[in-house]
Design an enzyme around this catalytic site. Structure first.
Site, PDB file in Angstrom:
ATOM      1  N   LYS A 250      61.340  70.593  37.310  1.00 39.15           N
ATOM      2  CA  LYS A 250      60.494  69.378  37.380  1.00 39.15           C
ATOM      3  C   LYS A 250      59.421  69.405  36.282  1.00 39.15           C
ATOM      4  O   LYS A 250      59.083  68.356  35.722  1.00 39.15           O
ATOM      5  CB  LYS A 250      59.833  69.239  38.761  1.00 39.15           C
ATOM      6  CG  LYS A 250      60.788  68.875  39.885  1.00 39.15           C
ATOM      7  CD  LYS A 250      61.493  67.539  39.690  1.00 39.15           C
ATOM      8  CE  LYS A 250      62.223  67.086  40.951  1.00 39.15           C
ATOM      9  NZ  LYS A 250      63.128  65.946  40.727  1.00 39.15           N
TER      10      LYS A 250
ATOM     11  N   TYR B 130      60.184  76.193  46.390  1.00 39.00           N
ATOM     12  CA  TYR B 130      60.654  75.165  45.443  1.00 39.00           C
ATOM     13  C   TYR B 130      61.222  75.844  44.182  1.00 39.00           C
ATOM     14  O   TYR B 130      62.128  75.327  43.541  1.00 39.00           O
ATOM     15  CB  TYR B 130      59.529  74.191  45.114  1.00 39.00           C
ATOM     16  CG  TYR B 130      60.014  72.829  44.649  1.00 39.00           C
ATOM     17  CD1 TYR B 130      60.825  72.037  45.462  1.00 39.00           C
ATOM     18  CD2 TYR B 130      59.660  72.340  43.397  1.00 39.00           C
ATOM     19  CE1 TYR B 130      61.265  70.794  45.038  1.00 39.00           C
ATOM     20  CE2 TYR B 130      60.094  71.096  42.968  1.00 39.00           C
ATOM     21  CZ  TYR B 130      60.891  70.323  43.793  1.00 39.00           C
ATOM     22  OH  TYR B 130      61.326  69.086  43.356  1.00 39.00           O
TER      23      TYR B 130
HETATM   24  P1  NDP Z   1      69.125  62.632  48.076  1.00 41.33           P
HETATM   25  O1  NDP Z   1      69.866  63.837  48.545  1.00 41.33           O
HETATM   26  O2  NDP Z   1      69.220  61.407  48.884  1.00 41.33           O
HETATM   27  O3  NDP Z   1      69.534  62.296  46.571  1.00 41.33           O
HETATM   28  C1  NDP Z   1      69.843  63.259  45.603  1.00 41.33           C
HETATM   29  C2  NDP Z   1      70.847  62.624  44.692  1.00 41.33           C
HETATM   30  O4  NDP Z   1      71.120  63.461  43.558  1.00 41.33           O
HETATM   31  C3  NDP Z   1      72.175  62.371  45.393  1.00 41.33           C
HETATM   32  O5  NDP Z   1      72.467  61.012  45.412  1.00 41.33           O
HETATM   33  C4  NDP Z   1      73.149  63.125  44.513  1.00 41.33           C
HETATM   34  O6  NDP Z   1      74.352  62.439  44.365  1.00 41.33           O
HETATM   35  C5  NDP Z   1      72.437  63.166  43.176  1.00 41.33           C
HETATM   36  N1  NDP Z   1      73.066  64.152  42.297  1.00 41.33           N
HETATM   37  C6  NDP Z   1      73.152  65.503  42.456  1.00 41.33           C
HETATM   38  N2  NDP Z   1      73.895  66.032  41.471  1.00 41.33           N
HETATM   39  C7  NDP Z   1      74.287  64.995  40.671  1.00 41.33           C
HETATM   40  C8  NDP Z   1      75.081  64.885  39.488  1.00 41.33           C
HETATM   41  N3  NDP Z   1      75.632  65.963  38.907  1.00 41.33           N
HETATM   42  N4  NDP Z   1      75.253  63.667  38.934  1.00 41.33           N
HETATM   43  C9  NDP Z   1      74.705  62.566  39.492  1.00 41.33           C
HETATM   44  N5  NDP Z   1      73.974  62.590  40.625  1.00 41.33           N
HETATM   45  C10 NDP Z   1      73.765  63.798  41.197  1.00 41.33           C
HETATM   46  O7  NDP Z   1      67.602  63.135  47.933  1.00 41.33           O
HETATM   47  P2  NDP Z   1      66.226  62.468  47.484  1.00 41.33           P
HETATM   48  O8  NDP Z   1      66.269  61.023  47.634  1.00 41.33           O
HETATM   49  O9  NDP Z   1      65.219  63.261  48.190  1.00 41.33           O
HETATM   50  O10 NDP Z   1      66.153  62.862  45.932  1.00 41.33           O
HETATM   51  C11 NDP Z   1      65.967  61.927  44.873  1.00 41.33           C
HETATM   52  C12 NDP Z   1      64.968  62.465  43.863  1.00 41.33           C
HETATM   53  O11 NDP Z   1      63.682  62.523  44.483  1.00 41.33           O
HETATM   54  C13 NDP Z   1      65.241  63.876  43.346  1.00 41.33           C
HETATM   55  O12 NDP Z   1      64.933  63.932  41.976  1.00 41.33           O
HETATM   56  C14 NDP Z   1      64.242  64.721  44.132  1.00 41.33           C
HETATM   57  O13 NDP Z   1      63.917  65.915  43.446  1.00 41.33           O
HETATM   58  C15 NDP Z   1      63.078  63.757  44.168  1.00 41.33           C
HETATM   59  N6  NDP Z   1      62.041  64.058  45.140  1.00 41.33           N
HETATM   60  C16 NDP Z   1      62.326  64.138  46.479  1.00 41.33           C
HETATM   61  C17 NDP Z   1      61.334  64.412  47.395  1.00 41.33           C
HETATM   62  C18 NDP Z   1      61.627  64.515  48.856  1.00 41.33           C
HETATM   63  O14 NDP Z   1      60.762  64.969  49.606  1.00 41.33           O
HETATM   64  N7  NDP Z   1      62.788  64.098  49.336  1.00 41.33           N
HETATM   65  C19 NDP Z   1      59.932  64.614  46.972  1.00 41.33           C
HETATM   66  C20 NDP Z   1      59.736  64.478  45.535  1.00 41.33           C
HETATM   67  C21 NDP Z   1      60.755  64.221  44.675  1.00 41.33           C
HETATM   68  P3  NDP Z   1      75.716  63.040  44.966  1.00 41.33           P
HETATM   69  O15 NDP Z   1      75.381  63.440  46.345  1.00 41.33           O
HETATM   70  O16 NDP Z   1      76.654  61.924  44.825  1.00 41.33           O
HETATM   71  O17 NDP Z   1      76.047  64.244  44.140  1.00 41.33           O
HETATM   72  C1  KAL Z   2      59.124  72.881  48.818  1.00 42.32           C
HETATM   73  C2  KAL Z   2      60.019  72.049  49.268  1.00 42.32           C
HETATM   74  C3  KAL Z   2      60.933  72.459  50.366  1.00 42.32           C
HETATM   75  C4  KAL Z   2      62.351  72.515  49.940  1.00 42.32           C
HETATM   76  C5  KAL Z   2      62.680  73.439  48.774  1.00 42.32           C
HETATM   77  C6  KAL Z   2      63.464  73.026  47.776  1.00 42.32           C
HETATM   78  C7  KAL Z   2      63.985  71.658  47.598  1.00 42.32           C
HETATM   79  C8  KAL Z   2      64.641  71.345  46.476  1.00 42.32           C
HETATM   80  C9  KAL Z   2      65.220  69.995  46.206  1.00 42.32           C
HETATM   81  C10 KAL Z   2      66.662  70.043  45.707  1.00 42.32           C
HETATM   82  C11 KAL Z   2      66.988  68.700  45.071  1.00 42.32           C
HETATM   83  C12 KAL Z   2      67.561  70.326  46.896  1.00 42.32           C
HETATM   84  C13 KAL Z   2      68.994  70.652  46.575  1.00 42.32           C
HETATM   85  O1  KAL Z   2      69.403  70.733  45.442  1.00 42.32           O
HETATM   86  C14 KAL Z   2      69.868  70.869  47.775  1.00 42.32           C
HETATM   87  C15 KAL Z   2      71.279  71.363  47.424  1.00 42.32           C
HETATM   88  O2  KAL Z   2      71.254  72.722  47.097  1.00 42.32           O
HETATM   89  C16 KAL Z   2      72.202  71.243  48.676  1.00 42.32           C
HETATM   90  N1  KAL Z   2      72.372  69.838  49.098  1.00 42.32           N
HETATM   91  C17 KAL Z   2      73.374  69.061  48.639  1.00 42.32           C
HETATM   92  O3  KAL Z   2      74.196  69.435  47.822  1.00 42.32           O
HETATM   93  C18 KAL Z   2      73.395  67.623  49.154  1.00 42.32           C
HETATM   94  C19 KAL Z   2      74.712  67.396  49.905  1.00 42.32           C
HETATM   95  C20 KAL Z   2      73.223  66.685  47.972  1.00 42.32           C
HETATM   96  C21 KAL Z   2      73.233  65.221  48.355  1.00 42.32           C
HETATM   97  O4  KAL Z   2      71.949  66.974  47.420  1.00 42.32           O
HETATM   98  C22 KAL Z   2      71.771  66.938  46.060  1.00 42.32           C
HETATM   99  N2  KAL Z   2      70.524  67.191  45.649  1.00 42.32           N
HETATM  100  O5  KAL Z   2      72.684  66.671  45.315  1.00 42.32           O
HETATM  101  C23 KAL Z   2      60.194  70.700  48.641  1.00 42.32           C
HETATM  102  C24 KAL Z   2      60.006  69.541  49.596  1.00 42.32           C
HETATM  103  C25 KAL Z   2      58.653  69.595  50.281  1.00 42.32           C
HETATM  104  C26 KAL Z   2      60.104  68.212  48.818  1.00 42.32           C
HETATM  105  C27 KAL Z   2      61.459  67.958  48.210  1.00 42.32           C
HETATM  106  C28 KAL Z   2      62.633  67.919  49.129  1.00 42.32           C
HETATM  107  C29 KAL Z   2      61.532  67.789  46.872  1.00 42.32           C
HETATM  108  C30 KAL Z   2      62.741  67.447  46.105  1.00 42.32           C
HETATM  109  O6  KAL Z   2      62.680  67.591  44.859  1.00 42.32           O
HETATM  110  O7  KAL Z   2      63.741  66.955  46.641  1.00 42.32           O
END
Ligand code: NDP
Ligand code: KAL
Length: 258
Positions: free
Chosen positions: A166, A159
């Site tokens: 975070k 992470y």
């Molecule tokens: P998604 O990939 O579905 O959502 C991530 C979102 O972040 C996308 O909609 C993306 O939009 C948006 N984003 C990234 N960069 C920007 C930017 N510059 N401006 C505006 N939006 C942006 O993943 P999750 O639903 O998993 O993530 C949502 C939240 O939940 C995050 O904060 C994540 O850290 C948190 N979270 C997720 C967990 C998990 O297990 N999935 C666990 C705990 C917390 P776009 O693609 O349009 O750029």
């Molecule tokens: C320990 C866990 C395993 C995974 C490690 C790191 C996860 C980080 C979350 C972070 C938000 C992921 C990214 O930023 C992915 C990005 O580099 C590439 N993906 C993209 O660009 C896609 C297309 C767009 C939609 O994504 C974003 N974010 O814009 C953590 C796990 C167990 C729990 C999670 C997934 C936590 C979390 O914060 O999401």
């Protein structure tokens, strides 16, 4: 007191597709009668967001705006436009995080300055920027909710820089709760257990993380999108009117296990 959100309008930021946590929140708010406003960053997700919203009964009343949280001008314009179009907002869900993929593996010690700043800019500072922009629209008070993860409280393998971002987000929730409390606006975080979303794809060993949850979390099952959605609904409703600066773990209880 009733749990209906009829007559209320909420902004949901961060729906990329149907697996997004933001979409779980949108569905819970919608089911409670709320009107929804969606923001998306990447143009390529606009159709996906519009198509999803169209599946909600009455979803044609939803509004959509492009908002990249790294761009202050874009943020100001977006909320100005929302103010012109709808006036008062009752709450906002911030479901946004990003870090460079190559910094989400290996040794945290190797985190670059650029990678550190990118993760903090998008995943932490954005909450403060968005809260400032939405405040004038929340003239009747309301709630702001963000999404965080256990990796901000403890070291979770891979992470890395996102954990540090975070931790910064978690502290921002408390400071923002203090700033906005006098305006009747509450600010809280949901710490969600792992959910297989687009963000989670291709990073870390997600299968083994889920297996561990199934074996050791008190509830012995993984967290679901609708569980997070319903807690967000609680935090954005009057039922949580005495709660601010709080973090609620929606993670099958995993955070209490040593
Ligand atoms: P998604 O990939 O579905 O959502 C991530 C979102 O972040 C996308 O909609 C993306 O939009 C948006 N984003 C990234 N960069 C920007 C930017 N510059 N401006 C505006 N939006 C942006 O993943 P999750 O639903 O998993 O993530 C949502 C939240 O939940 C995050 O904060 C994540 O850290 C948190 N979270 C997720 C967990 C998990 O297990 N999935 C666990 C705990 C917390 P776009 O693609 O349009 O750029
Ligand atoms: C320990 C866990 C395993 C995974 C490690 C790191 C996860 C980080 C979350 C972070 C938000 C992921 C990214 O930023 C992915 C990005 O580099 C590439 N993906 C993209 O660009 C896609 C297309 C767009 C939609 O994504 C974003 N974010 O814009 C953590 C796990 C167990 C729990 C999670 C997934 C936590 C979390 O914060 O999401």
């Amino acid at each position: 007191m009733n749990m209906s959100l009829q007559g209320r309008t909420y902004v949901v930021m961060g729906v990329a597709n149907k697996r997004s946590i933001a979409w779980g929140i949108a569905q819970s708010l919608h089911n409670a009668g709320a009107r929804l406003i969606f923001t998306y960053a990447a143009e390529r997700f606009e159709k996906s967001v519009r198509d999803l919203a169209a599946t909600l009964e009455g979803g044609e009343e939803s509004l959509f705006y492009q908002c990249d949280v790294t761009d202050d001008e874009n943020i100001m314009e977006t909320f100005q436009q929302i103010q012109n179009d709808v006036g008062v907002i009752h709450g906002l869900a911030h479901c946004i995080a990003f870090a460079n993929k190559d910094e989400l593996k290996g040794d945290f010690l190797n985190t670059s300055r650029d990678g550190f700043l990118t993760a903090h800019n998008i995943s932490s500072y954005s909450l403060t920027a968005v809260s400032r922009a939405v405040q004038p629209l929340m003239s009747e008070g309301g709630g702001i909710v963000t999404l965080t993860y256990l990796g901000g409280e403890r070291v979770v393998p891979n992470y890395n820089v996102m954990g540090v971002a975070k931790a910064s987000l978690d502290a921002s929730v408390k400071y923002l709760a203090e700033s906005l409390g006098k305006h009747g606006i509450r600010v809280n975080a949901i710490s969600a257990g792992p959910i297989r979303t687009l963000s989670a794809k291709g990073v870390g060993d997600f299968n083994s993380i889920l297996k561990d949850i199934e074996e050791r979390a008190p509830l012995r099952r993984p967290t679901t999108q609708d569980e997070v959605g319903d807690t967000a609904y609680f935090l954005l409703s009057d039922f949580s009117r005495g709660v601010t600066g709080e973090m609620i773990h929606v993670d099958s209880g995993f955070h209490i296990i040593g």
